[in-house]
Enzyme design. Structure first.
Site, PDB file in Angstrom:
ATOM      1  N   ASP A 159      -3.873  11.701  40.147  1.00 52.34           N
ATOM      2  CA  ASP A 159      -5.172  11.202  39.626  1.00 52.34           C
ATOM      3  C   ASP A 159      -6.450  11.459  40.035  1.00 52.34           C
ATOM      4  OD1 ASP A 159      -3.071  10.006  38.087  1.00 52.34           O
ATOM      5  OD2 ASP A 159      -3.677   7.768  38.714  1.00 52.34           O
ATOM      6  N   SER A 162      -7.923  31.143  36.863  1.00 55.26           N
ATOM      7  CA  SER A 162      -8.183  29.857  37.453  1.00 55.26           C
ATOM      8  C   SER A 162      -9.311  30.284  38.497  1.00 55.26           C
ATOM      9  CB  SER A 162      -6.985  29.210  38.068  1.00 55.26           C
ATOM     10  OG  SER A 162      -6.194  28.936  37.455  1.00 55.26           O
ATOM     11  N   HIS A 189      -6.917  25.098  44.549  1.00 54.39           N
ATOM     12  CA  HIS A 189      -5.410  25.260  44.285  1.00 54.39           C
ATOM     13  C   HIS A 189      -4.974  26.661  44.455  1.00 54.39           C
ATOM     14  CE1 HIS A 189      -6.234  26.172  39.979  1.00 54.39           C
ATOM     15  NE2 HIS A 189      -5.422  27.284  40.197  1.00 54.39           N
TER      16      HIS A 189
END
EC number: 3.4.21.-
Length: 377
Positions: free
Chosen positions: A234, A310, A169
């Protein structure tokens, strides 16, 4: 304020982190498990159009699927695994390709991991337990020296002479690449000398030594299709990792990747990582904490962290039986805060993506280019 015993304990942990002291006696040693690994190989490559690089950089990841949800999700089938482990490669000139993969030599004993059935309650974070690392004696020494900063705002970890492991991401929002990815750079902390000096008088400074980033351009990036297709739903969270190849070697000691053992086999059930948290600009921040829950693909923990951390490599130090020595390995990638809807009430977790046998085989092949060099995790 912490008492003297507490300060001594924290200092001991820092010494353990840089390898000067072992927290274990001469008897029991937490040992790296031996895994029988699969092979992930490219099968075909397709040229894709250039992306628009229009996504905003994301430093947090949202998902509606928490630990219990993940535990109830069946493991992917063989065909699904091939689909998720296929990957997209972005080059510095803006071109990109999609590579389909094949998976071979899967066996029933090949690196099976814990199903993560722990039912301990998740705990609320207390006081800030992070430590800013100051001074070149720590910052430029292993393992802290393996932490690097991405120009998109995240953290990465050196895992080879020209490769950096980070979160997907940080460069891709699941649909397209984030702004600045085409000219992505990786920053290395180095001493900042005044007036062109070479640091001869650096010890005379009363405060912490000033540091600066030296940047190296990225040659290409690899992102698994599980992240791109999933977009942090998910399954997407399970594939929040990416590998960056630098345009030139960085000349620093790096940390190898390894297959994540079950949480109960980790030394003290604890993980470690360092990152460039946004609330402490220019500082490398180290932390450690207990793993509170796990699934096949994720580690849930309560390490204090802020956006910017992150992409940090989550590591542990265990005994390598074959070489008869202690060795640190990256066993996961810190993804960040995960907000989950728990019966209508939002709950946050800190989540790390585990390096499973299949992910190890894929990332190792990206680094080595030869599956024969990827048979030991």
């Amino acid at each position: 304020m912490a008492g003297i015993p507490g300060l001594l304990f924290l200092f001991l942990l820092l010494l353990c982190a840089v390898g000067q002291v072992s927290p274990y006696g001469t008897h029991w040693k937490p040992t790296w498990p031996a895994y029988r690994l699969p092979v992930v190989l490219p099968q075909s490559t397709l040229n894709l159009g250039k992306p628009d690089f229009g996504a905003e950089a994301r430093l947090d990841v949202s998902s509606s699927c928490g630990p219990q949800c993940h535990k109830g999700t069946p493991l992917p089938t063989y065909e699904e695994a091939k689909q998720y482990l296929s990957y997209e490669t972005l080059y510095a000139n803006g071109s990109r390709t999609e590579t389909q993969v094949g998976i071979y030599v899967l066996s029933s004993g090949g690196g099976r991991e814990s199903s993560g059935r722990s039912r301990r309650k998740r705990q609320i974070y207390g006081y800030d337990s992070r430590f800013s690392i100051f001074g070149k004696d720590f910052l430029l020494n292993y393992p802290f020296s393996t932490s690097v900063k991405l120009s998109t705002g995240c953290t990465g970890t050196l895992v080879a002479e020209k490769h950096v492991l980070t979160a997907a991401h940080c460069i891709h929002d699941g649909k397209t690449y984030v702004k600045g990815t085409q000219k992505l750079r990786v920053g290395f902390l180095k001493p900042k000398f005044k007036d062109g000096g070479r640091g001869a008088n650096s010890s005379s400074s009363a405060g912490p030594e000033k540091m600066k980033f030296q940047w190296i351009r990225v040659k290409r990036t690899h992102v698994p299709k599980g992240w791109i297709k999933g977009n942090a739903n998910d399954i997407g969270m399970d594939y929040d990792y990416a590998l960056l190849e630098l345009k030139k070697p960085h000349k620093r000691k790096f940390m190898k990747i390894g297959v994540s053992p079950p949480a109960k086999q980790l030394p003290g059930g604890r993980i470690h990582f360092s990152g460039y948290d946004n609330d402490r600009p220019g500082n490398l921040v180290y932390r450690f904490c207990d793993v509170k829950d796990e699934t096949y693909d994720l580690l849930y923990q309560q390490c204090d962290a802020q956006p910017g951390a992150s992409g940090s490599g989550v590591y542990v130090r265990m005994w390598k039986r074959q070489q008869q020595k202690w060795e640190r390995k990256i066993i996961g990638i810190f993804s960040g805060h995960q907000w989950v809807d728990m019966n209508g009430s939002p709950q946050d977790f800190n989540v790390a993506v585990r390096i499973t046998p299949l992910k190890y085989a894929q990332i190792c092949y990206w680094i080595k280019g030869n599956y024969l060099d990827c048979r030991e995790g």
